[in-house]
Design a protein around this motif. Structure first.
Motif: not given
Length: 181
Positions: A62-69, A98-101, A121-126
């Motif tokens: 219901d709010k902004a949350v992050t699932i991170s590796a 979704l924050a990938a490691g 939002a699907l965020i990778g690691n550069e």
């Protein structure tokens, strides 16, 4: 169909009145019920191993949350081997990230598994290097369907934002891809 909810105090997650300590535990319980479970996130969570989906599972917030590796996580965050994996944030302003490691693909779906993302939002690691084939992907799908609505994909720099092969259908609506490839 059950609803699982992370709680600020232990236990962090509940399904049918039973508490779970982690997202890993909740998804394991959802696999046992064989489909239709909803996991409601109330706070940020970290995963340290592949989360295998073999049935219909929905993650909401219901709010902004992050699932991170976790820093030690390699390979991928979610592996769909059957069923439909849905991640659905409440709105454009309350996305699930979704924050990938360092060596992680966000979502891998093989053998006909389906992925539905809404307000994500699907965020990778550069600096990501996927072990095995030297690439990571935001979403990798083989012989299934990918549906993405109001999704931002960024920093998938050593692979593809959305990688498909086989008989795959991709439906995109309001998807932004930045700094990928």
């Amino acid at each position: 169909t059950a609803t699982l909810a992370f709680d600020i105090v232990a236990p962090r997650l509940r399904m049918n009145g039973e508490g779970y300590a982690s997202l890993e535990d909740a998804i394991a319980a959802a696999r046992e019920t064989k489909g239709g479970d909803t996991i409601a996130l109330l706070q940020d969570v970290e995963v340290s191993a592949w989360l295998v989906i073999n049935t219909d599972v929905t993650i909401t917030a219901d709010k902004a949350v992050t699932i991170s590796a976790a820093d030690s996580q390699t390979g991928g965050m979610f592996r769909i081997i059957d069923g439909t994996f849905t991640v659905e944030g409440a709105s454009e302003d309350a996305k699930i990230t979704l924050a990938a490691g360092e060596s992680t693909t966000g979502i891998i779906s093989n053998n006909g598994g389906n992925v539905v993302l809404t307000n994500v939002a699907l965020i990778g690691n550069e600096d990501t290097v996927h072990t095995g084939n030297n690439k990571t992907h935001g979403i990798s799908n083989n012989k299934g369907t990918v549906t993405a609505r109001s999704v931002d994909i960024s920093n998938i720099c050593k692979g593809d934002s959305i990688f498909v092969r086989g008989d795959t259908t991709v439906n995109l609506d309001n998807v932004t891809i930045n700094r990928s490839g």
